[in-house]
Design an enzyme around this catalytic site. Structure first.
Site, PDB file in Angstrom:
ATOM      1  N   ARG A 130      46.021  37.157  43.647  1.00  0.00           N
ATOM      2  CA  ARG A 130      45.560  38.103  42.644  1.00  0.00           C
ATOM      3  C   ARG A 130      44.090  37.880  42.353  1.00  0.00           C
ATOM      4  NH1 ARG A 130      47.781  39.011  37.705  1.00  0.00           N
ATOM      5  NH2 ARG A 130      49.837  38.991  38.587  1.00  0.00           N
TER       6      ARG A 130
ATOM      7  N   LYS B 266      47.949  41.792  30.778  1.00  0.00           N
ATOM      8  CA  LYS B 266      48.072  42.958  29.902  1.00  0.00           C
ATOM      9  C   LYS B 266      48.483  42.544  28.490  1.00  0.00           C
ATOM     10  CE  LYS B 266      50.454  45.177  33.085  1.00  0.00           C
ATOM     11  NZ  LYS B 266      51.299  46.155  33.785  1.00  0.00           N
TER      12      LYS B 266
ATOM     13  N   GLU C  52      53.833  48.372  36.103  1.00  0.00           N
ATOM     14  CA  GLU C  52      54.761  48.463  34.983  1.00  0.00           C
ATOM     15  C   GLU C  52      54.011  49.174  33.862  1.00  0.00           C
ATOM     16  OE1 GLU C  52      56.151  44.649  33.678  1.00  0.00           O
ATOM     17  OE2 GLU C  52      57.302  45.534  32.031  1.00  0.00           O
TER      18      GLU C  52
HETATM   19  P1  ATP Z   1      49.500  41.509  34.237  1.00  0.00           P
HETATM   20  O1  ATP Z   1      49.799  40.088  34.566  1.00  0.00           O
HETATM   21  O2  ATP Z   1      48.061  41.821  34.101  1.00  0.00           O
HETATM   22  O3  ATP Z   1      50.276  42.019  33.076  1.00  0.00           O
HETATM   23  P2  ATP Z   1      51.321  42.558  36.156  1.00  0.00           P
HETATM   24  O4  ATP Z   1      51.354  41.934  37.498  1.00  0.00           O
HETATM   25  O5  ATP Z   1      52.409  42.262  35.243  1.00  0.00           O
HETATM   26  O6  ATP Z   1      49.903  42.321  35.533  1.00  0.00           O
HETATM   27  P3  ATP Z   1      52.061  45.152  37.059  1.00  0.00           P
HETATM   28  O7  ATP Z   1      51.939  46.422  36.329  1.00  0.00           O
HETATM   29  O8  ATP Z   1      53.398  44.611  37.320  1.00  0.00           O
HETATM   30  O9  ATP Z   1      51.184  44.117  36.268  1.00  0.00           O
HETATM   31  O10 ATP Z   1      51.208  45.210  38.395  1.00  0.00           O
HETATM   32  C1  ATP Z   1      51.230  46.278  39.294  1.00  0.00           C
HETATM   33  C2  ATP Z   1      50.706  45.785  40.612  1.00  0.00           C
HETATM   34  O11 ATP Z   1      49.383  45.302  40.468  1.00  0.00           O
HETATM   35  C3  ATP Z   1      51.541  44.653  41.140  1.00  0.00           C
HETATM   36  O12 ATP Z   1      51.764  44.843  42.511  1.00  0.00           O
HETATM   37  C4  ATP Z   1      50.702  43.442  40.866  1.00  0.00           C
HETATM   38  O13 ATP Z   1      50.957  42.441  41.792  1.00  0.00           O
HETATM   39  C5  ATP Z   1      49.282  43.996  40.987  1.00  0.00           C
HETATM   40  N1  ATP Z   1      48.351  43.211  40.187  1.00  0.00           N
HETATM   41  C6  ATP Z   1      48.416  42.930  38.878  1.00  0.00           C
HETATM   42  N2  ATP Z   1      47.415  42.115  38.493  1.00  0.00           N
HETATM   43  C7  ATP Z   1      46.683  41.886  39.601  1.00  0.00           C
HETATM   44  C8  ATP Z   1      45.508  41.116  39.878  1.00  0.00           C
HETATM   45  N3  ATP Z   1      44.877  40.421  38.923  1.00  0.00           N
HETATM   46  N4  ATP Z   1      45.037  41.107  41.135  1.00  0.00           N
HETATM   47  C9  ATP Z   1      45.649  41.808  42.107  1.00  0.00           C
HETATM   48  N5  ATP Z   1      46.751  42.541  41.928  1.00  0.00           N
HETATM   49  C10 ATP Z   1      47.276  42.588  40.694  1.00  0.00           C
HETATM   50 MG    MG Z   2      54.510  42.744  36.152  1.00  0.00          MG
END
Ligand code: ATP
Ligand code: MG
Length: 567
Positions: free
Chosen positions: A262, A272, A37
């Site tokens: 994760r 983020k 995102e």
């Molecule tokens: P955050 O919680 O840090 O804001 P998010 O999951 O909302 O992260 P996205 O941009 O939606 O961020 O994530 C893109 C991809 O990266 C998704 O498939 C998500 O599952 C993966 N991802 C995000 N954080 C992690 C993590 N700590 N470990 C492994 N994969 C991750």
């Molecule tokens: Mg997300």
């Protein structure tokens, strides 16, 4: 691209894909995607997902798409989109011509929503967000059906069309999937598919004032792109029935969603939203501050993409959450830099040394090995003169026991130079040591005495007349406890910011070979650590170095000694 020394272990995802290939489930195709995102910069957790998705595609001769999951215009920004593209490329991956946006599918998503309405599987609801929350029920209590749930198909079609054409204010209506308000899975209790948001979108401009929700968008996007394995993190496990439901109702091509744990790292936060808070409240200088766990921060700090990939391969993928020790990441960084970084001499806290018996205007060029791990990296010549700088830390007027470096009357070896002996200390009027007057033994060039006498320490130096000025930024962990989030309800993660996470040294001296060094180049300062030239602030008249990582795990040592004291 797993390197041959570190083959990727067969994890449960790869095992599953292999099984699908055996049964020909997707015709032997493997097609993954990385779906960020664009509401922030990528961090090391995303790297785990990138390495997994792109890595699997490479391994199985498949493809991996980059897809921006851009369904929430209020938080998204083109700055983030650009940084994500740069970061994934920098990590060493490419998506060919398969860069997509969920917003590319808004027309299609709208058509499918109309189809669901026609099937009697979606309805327009007039309840507010607050009312929806209240009627949703809890884990132990079923939800309540909305009074608008049983609207006719034609009324729903009409209202949905009006939602789209902007006739209703923000938040006044939603489109909901008609599933089951009594489902034990809260995600299945008539989840919202569309909301009204009269906001401009970075990609679609003002075309839309209704935006689809993540769960609906994601499965349809995966389906449109013919993804085979939709790999996501564990918190989406409970969303999988909904993923499947949409695709089944619409009778669309159906990828397999697979969840993995994760990455959590000690001494690090990864959300983020919280990283944005660190930037906004100026705890750090920006998303690419070298203390940030972002890919851009790690890059600016001097970390290589190879070491991040190796780290991700080493931690593997599992089905249960755990926290990885940041020392493992540091180990991977050190191991990689050890192989590739040129050794140089740099003095962080200069103390002048005059060799009283060395000819006044003589310069000798000492041949220094660029990297003892790799002969092919060659040698360089470093000037040696009568006046040198050594590090303050390598001298003690009154040496404690086990301090073997320079002290009055004692002899040490200068790396690639001569044996020197400290004869005299020069102090200023306040009593600070400002210079050492030493003698050198001309017979010891190359670091060995013909009479076989030994010294107990070798220290580094730079020629005073040839040295370059440098600023050195020493970074330490941004948080001073392993889990800054989980202390208790009365604390905030910002309470645990390490006040000493950045130390700036402005009067450093480095050897002249660094004159030609380029921003982002990485070096080992012998005996001190790994450093890289800062990509933003370094100038020809004052080089700026970021410390990437110390040579050894100083923290582990300090902690071990603290633990010993406690017990
Ligand atoms: P955050 O919680 O840090 O804001 P998010 O999951 O909302 O992260 P996205 O941009 O939606 O961020 O994530 C893109 C991809 O990266 C998704 O498939 C998500 O599952 C993966 N991802 C995000 N954080 C992690 C993590 N700590 N470990 C492994 N994969 C991750
Ligand atoms: Mg997300």
């Amino acid at each position: 691209m797993p390197d041959s020394e570190n083959p990727v272990a067969a994890d449960f995802i790869r095992t599953l894909i292999r099984k699908d290939n055996e049964t020909n489930r997707f015709g032997g195709r493997v097609h993954t995607r990385f779906p960020p995102e664009p509401n922030g910069y990528l961090h090391i957790g995303h790297a785990k997902s990138i390495v997994l998705n792109f890595g699997i595609a490479e391994e199985f001769d498949g493809l991996c798409n980059l897809r921006f999951d851009d369904t929430n215009p209020s938080k998204e920004d083109t700055e983030y989109i650009e940084s994500i593209i740069e970061d994934v490329h920098w990590l060493g991956y490419d998506w060919g011509n398969r860069l997509f946006h969920a917003s590319d599918y808004f027309d299609q998503l709208y058509e499918y929503a109309v189809q669901l309405i026609k099937l009697g599987k979606a309805y327009v609801d007039d309840l507010s967000a607050e009312e929806l929350r209240q009627q949703r029920g809890t884990l132990t209590e079923p939800g309540i059906e909305s009074p608008y749930r049983n609207r006719s198909v034609s009324e729903n079609l009409d209202l949905f069309q009006k939602m789209r054409s902007g006739e209703f204010p923000d938040g006044s209506r939603t489109l909901r999937a008609k599933i089951d308000m009594k489902s034990p899975n809260l995600n299945m209790r008539d989840p919202v598919m569309y909301r009204i948001k009269k906001e401009s979108h970075p990609h679609t401009g003002d075309k839309w004032c209704i935006y689809p929700m993540y769960d609906y968008t994601h499965c349809v996007s995966d389906s449109i792109e013919l993804i085979t394995h939709s790999i996501c993190t564990l918190e989406f496990e409970d969303h999988r029935p909904l993923y499947d439901w949409f695709l089944d109702q619409l009778n669309l091509y159906h990828p397999q969603q697979i969840e993995f744990a994760r990455l959590n790292l000690s001494y690090t936060i990864m959300s983020k939203r919280k990283l944005l808070q660190l930037v906004k409240e100026r705890y750090v200088s920006g998303w690419d501050d070298p203390r940030m766990p972002t890919i851009s921060g790690l890059r600016r700090r001097g970390v290589t993409p190879e070491s991040i990939r190796t780290f991700c391969d080493r931690i593997g993928v599992a089905k249960n959450d755990s926290t990885v020790d940041i020392a493992l990441l540091e180990f991977c960084i050190r191991e990689d830099l050890n192989k590739r970084a040129v050794r140089v001499m740099g003095v962080l806290n200069p103390l002048k040394v005059t060799l009283t018996n060395y000819p006044e205007n003589q310069v000798e060029y000492m041949e220094c090995i660029n990297n003892p791990e790799d002969e092919s990296m060659g040698t360089r010549l470093v000037p040696f003169c009568r006046e040198l700088y050594i590090d303050y830390d390598d001298f003690r007027e009154i040496p404690p026991s086990k301090f073997y470096r320079l002290s009055p009357g004692r002899e040490v070896r200068l790396r690639y130079g001569y044996f020197i002996r400290c004869q005299e200390i020069v102090k200023d009027e306040k009593g600070n040591i400002i210079e050492l007057r030493c003698t050198y033994d001309p017979e010891t060039r190359g670091g060995f005495a013909p009479d076989g006498r030994k010294v107990q320490a070798t220290i580094h130096w730079v020629s005073a007349q040839h040295a370059l000025n440098a600023e050195v930024r020493l970074y330490d962990r941004l948080f001073n406890i392993p889990n800054p989030l989980g202390e208790n309800e009365n604390t905030q993660f910002t309470d645990f910011i390490n006040p000493n996470s950045l130390t700036i040294l402005q009067n450093c001296k480095v050897e002249p070979s660094l004159q030609s060094a380029k921003p982002t180049e990485r070096f080992q300062f012998e005996r001190v650590g790994y450093f890289c030239i800062d990509s933003r602030d370094s100038r020809p008249d004052c080089l700026v170095f970021n410390r990437t990582v110390t040579l050894k795990d100083i923290w582990a040592k300090i902690e071990a000694s603290l633990n010993q004291k406690k017990s």
